[in-house]
Write a protein that holds these residues in place. Structure first.
Motif, PDB file in Angstrom:
ATOM      1  N   ASP A   6     -58.461  -4.588  -6.513  1.00 43.76           N
ATOM      2  CA  ASP A   6     -57.625  -3.727  -7.684  1.00 43.76           C
ATOM      3  C   ASP A   6     -58.730  -2.848  -8.478  1.00 43.76           C
ATOM      4  OD1 ASP A   6     -56.351  -3.174  -9.746  1.00 43.76           O
ATOM      5  OD2 ASP A   6     -55.688  -5.186 -10.247  1.00 43.76           O
ATOM      6  N   ARG A   8     -57.817  -0.776 -11.052  1.00 39.14           N
ATOM      7  CA  ARG A   8     -56.851  -0.357 -11.852  1.00 39.14           C
ATOM      8  C   ARG A   8     -57.884  -0.211 -13.307  1.00 39.14           C
ATOM      9  NH1 ARG A   8     -51.191  -2.940 -10.833  1.00 39.14           N
ATOM     10  NH2 ARG A   8     -52.556  -4.556 -10.509  1.00 39.14           N
ATOM     11  N   GLY A   9     -57.912   0.722 -13.930  1.00 35.47           N
ATOM     12  CA  GLY A   9     -58.606   0.779 -15.346  1.00 35.47           C
ATOM     13  C   GLY A   9     -60.160   1.061 -15.117  1.00 35.47           C
ATOM     14  N   ARG A  10     -60.659   1.015 -14.011  1.00 34.32           N
ATOM     15  CA  ARG A  10     -62.082   1.240 -13.844  1.00 34.32           C
ATOM     16  C   ARG A  10     -62.351   2.903 -13.874  1.00 34.32           C
ATOM     17  NH1 ARG A  10     -65.492  -3.078 -13.034  1.00 34.32           N
ATOM     18  NH2 ARG A  10     -64.165  -4.864 -13.079  1.00 34.32           N
ATOM     19  N   SER A  11     -63.355   3.240 -14.454  1.00 34.34           N
ATOM     20  CA  SER A  11     -63.816   4.461 -14.734  1.00 34.34           C
ATOM     21  C   SER A  11     -64.708   5.042 -13.469  1.00 34.34           C
ATOM     22  CB  SER A  11     -64.410   4.846 -15.992  1.00 34.34           C
ATOM     23  OG  SER A  11     -65.532   4.294 -16.451  1.00 34.34           O
ATOM     24  N   CYS A  12     -64.834   6.315 -13.216  1.00 36.36           N
ATOM     25  CA  CYS A  12     -65.400   6.747 -12.196  1.00 36.36           C
ATOM     26  C   CYS A  12     -66.998   6.380 -12.347  1.00 36.36           C
ATOM     27  CB  CYS A  12     -65.465   8.425 -12.586  1.00 36.36           C
ATOM     28  SG  CYS A  12     -66.167   9.405 -11.160  1.00 36.36           S
ATOM     29  N   PRO A  13     -67.786   5.991 -11.331  1.00 38.30           N
ATOM     30  CA  PRO A  13     -67.326   5.916  -9.893  1.00 38.30           C
ATOM     31  C   PRO A  13     -67.058   4.636  -9.466  1.00 38.30           C
ATOM     32  CG  PRO A  13     -69.534   5.790 -10.333  1.00 38.30           C
ATOM     33  CD  PRO A  13     -69.017   5.750 -11.298  1.00 38.30           C
ATOM     34  N   GLU A  14     -66.769   3.777 -10.461  1.00 40.83           N
ATOM     35  CA  GLU A  14     -66.473   2.375 -10.006  1.00 40.83           C
ATOM     36  C   GLU A  14     -65.457   2.093  -8.817  1.00 40.83           C
ATOM     37  OE1 GLU A  14     -66.661  -0.653 -13.212  1.00 40.83           O
ATOM     38  OE2 GLU A  14     -67.545   0.747 -14.604  1.00 40.83           O
ATOM     39  N   VAL A  16     -64.903   3.902  -6.272  1.00 47.29           N
ATOM     40  CA  VAL A  16     -65.428   4.149  -5.132  1.00 47.29           C
ATOM     41  C   VAL A  16     -66.630   3.031  -4.808  1.00 47.29           C
ATOM     42  CG1 VAL A  16     -66.964   5.860  -3.784  1.00 47.29           C
ATOM     43  CG2 VAL A  16     -65.247   6.597  -5.409  1.00 47.29           C
ATOM     44  N   LEU A  18     -66.500   0.039  -5.680  1.00 42.78           N
ATOM     45  CA  LEU A  18     -65.931  -1.367  -5.187  1.00 42.78           C
ATOM     46  C   LEU A  18     -65.274  -0.981  -3.886  1.00 42.78           C
ATOM     47  CD1 LEU A  18     -63.958  -1.981  -8.591  1.00 42.78           C
ATOM     48  CD2 LEU A  18     -65.987  -3.283  -7.852  1.00 42.78           C
ATOM     49  N   ASP A  35     -55.173   3.592 -10.148  1.00 42.59           N
ATOM     50  CA  ASP A  35     -53.999   3.871 -11.230  1.00 42.59           C
ATOM     51  C   ASP A  35     -54.364   5.241 -12.007  1.00 42.59           C
ATOM     52  OD1 ASP A  35     -56.335   3.683 -12.796  1.00 42.59           O
ATOM     53  OD2 ASP A  35     -55.381   2.349 -14.577  1.00 42.59           O
TER      54      ASP A  35
ATOM     55  N   ARG B 146     -62.638  -2.560 -17.918  1.00 39.17           N
ATOM     56  CA  ARG B 146     -61.487  -1.637 -17.414  1.00 39.17           C
ATOM     57  C   ARG B 146     -60.544  -0.850 -18.847  1.00 39.17           C
ATOM     58  NH1 ARG B 146     -55.962  -3.519 -15.256  1.00 39.17           N
ATOM     59  NH2 ARG B 146     -55.405  -1.608 -16.327  1.00 39.17           N
ATOM     60  N   THR B 147     -60.069   0.041 -18.366  1.00 40.37           N
ATOM     61  CA  THR B 147     -59.243   0.561 -19.537  1.00 40.37           C
ATOM     62  C   THR B 147     -57.846   0.034 -19.487  1.00 40.37           C
ATOM     63  OG1 THR B 147     -58.470   2.382 -18.361  1.00 40.37           O
ATOM     64  CG2 THR B 147     -60.273   2.811 -19.533  1.00 40.37           C
TER      65      THR B 147
END
Lengths: 69, 361
Positions: A6, A8-14, A16, A18, A35, B146-147
């Motif tokens: 999952d 979701r909510g992670r910003s670039c580049p996380e 990829v 993960l 997301d 996360r956001t």
């Protein structure tokens, strides 16, 4: 059944990063939940560059990317 | 070229517009510079009183509005936030302080190189070193977490703020500052600057162009996608400066630049490291902010405050070179960013698994 990660909510580049770690553990394939369209494109590009086929399913807000060798 | 075509074309477009904007009146090798222009906007708003760099830059407004429209149309607009906002604010401050030590954001660094300014080569080396540092943190579990979804209205406020800036620029009330000399007094006609900004915003939003992402993805994933946009800007701007006769190879007497190699290196190292921790360069932050990413809006506000600090506290370098205060601020920034990098890293990055195996990488 593939493992799911999952991002979701992670910003670039996380997302990829993960995905990279997940396929390192499960080289047969993984499912990645993202997301946003940027992460969808980035993970797809990374997966293709790494020799995976990518199927994308979306429910409007989130996308589930299925990566298979 | 294949799937890289859009991003290469975007890079070429930005390179072309940067050359054109100089022809229309922007400072040399500064057709577009996100940090310099945020700095000028901070001056125009009176947040600092450095008389030579005060002008609400329409390019910034245009980029934000163009990206907003592209995101709305493309279905990318999504109000979200809550990923370590104050950390991002602080990092935004120091990305600007590093950039103003070098005298340019990563985008202007490429334009300076294309104009023959070899000081930018040291900037590029520092930038790469900073990116390496950021990648090291990412590989060791650095995350700002996360956001979360926010009300859509929240996302409209940043484009609205940009419209308000445009209103102030046009209405010219007496509390808005306009440079009468220096880089802040060199500008293309408003409508041209604004239109160029909108075009850049549209294209860069669609292609996710990012100056720091190029090197970062190359190092981390051997992915040449984003860096091809970076290279396209360089090639086109180089062609433009060669054909236009403004190409001037050397270290000395470069426009809006100084020749202190060590501090050019360290300034861009700070900017590169900070940008990787933020997930994107100043241009990308501006575009993400317009897409509804409130963390990037907070970063933008940090950059605005950082620009004000940079001039109020005498941190920004000038053609005469770096200042003592600026050197201290850059070193402080490097220490702070390294500390933030460590404290935001999870030693065991937990990958949330919903399958049968729990992964601890």
């Amino acid at each position: 059944m593939f493992n799911k990660i999952d991002t979701r909510g992670r910003s670039c580049p996380e997302p990829v990063l993960l995905t990279q770690k997940a396929i390192g553990q499960n080289p047969e394939g993984v499912q990645v939940i993202v997301d946003n369209t940027t992460a969808r494109e980035n993970v797809t590009r990374f997966a293709k560059n790494s020799g995976y086929r990518v199927e994308i399913a979306g429910d409007g807000k989130d996308y589930i990317l299925t990566l298979r060798r | 070229m294949g799937s890289k075509k859009p991003i290469i074309l975007t890079g070429a477009l930005i390179g072309t517009l940067a050359v054109a904007l100089v022809k229309f009146g922007n400072p040399i090798n500064m057709g577009i510079c996100i940090v310099c222009f945020i700095r000028d906007t901070a001056g125009g708003l009176g947040l600092h009183r450095a008389g030579a760099v005060q002008y609400i830059r329409p390019e910034i407004i245009g980029i934000a509005l163009g990206a907003f429209l592209a995101a709305l149309r493309g279905g990318d607009f999504n109000a979200r936030g809550g990923s370590a906002p104050f950390t991002r604010f602080l990092v935004g401050i120091f990305v600007v302080i590093g950039s103003l030590m070098f005298l340019g954001c990563p985008l202007r660094m490429v334009l300076r190189l294309a104009g023959g300014d070899l000081n930018a080569l040291l900037g590029l080396l520092g930038f790469a070193a900073g990116i390496y540092g950021g990648v090291w943190f990412l590989n060791n579990g650095f995350t700002l977490k996360r956001t979360y979804s926010l009300p859509r209205t929240e996302g409209y406020l940043f484009p609205a703020l940009q419209l308000a800036f445009l209103g102030l620029l046009v209405a010219k009330p007496e509390f808005i500052f306009f440079s009468t000399e220096g880089p802040g007094a060199s500008y293309a006609p408003l409508i041209i600057s604004l239109a160029a900004g909108v075009i850049i915003g549209l294209a860069a939003q669609r292609t996710r162009l990012c100056m720091v992402g190029g090197l970062r993805d190359l190092i981390m994933f051997k992915d040449t996608h984003l860096i091809s946009g970076f290279l396209a800007i360089f090639v086109v701007a180089l062609t433009g400066s060669l054909l236009g006769g403004s190409f001037n190879l050397g270290l000395a007497d470069q426009p809006v630049a100084h020749a202190d190699g060590l501090w050019n290196f360290l300034g861009m190292m700070l900017a590169g490291l900070g940008s990787v921790l933020l997930g994107g360069c100043p241009l990308r932050q501006l575009i993400l902010g317009a897409e509804g990413n409130i963390d990037s809006v907070i970063t933008f506000m940090g950059m605005l405050v950082g620009a004000a600090f940079a001039h109020n506290f005498g941190l920004a370098a000038s053609a005469a070179g770096p200042t003592a205060n600026g050197r201290i601020a850059v070193l402080l920034g490097l220490v702070l960013l390294l500390a933030l990098g460590f404290f935001h890293s999870e030693r065991a990055m937990e990958v949330r698994m919903e399958g049968d195996v729990n992964l601890h990488v």
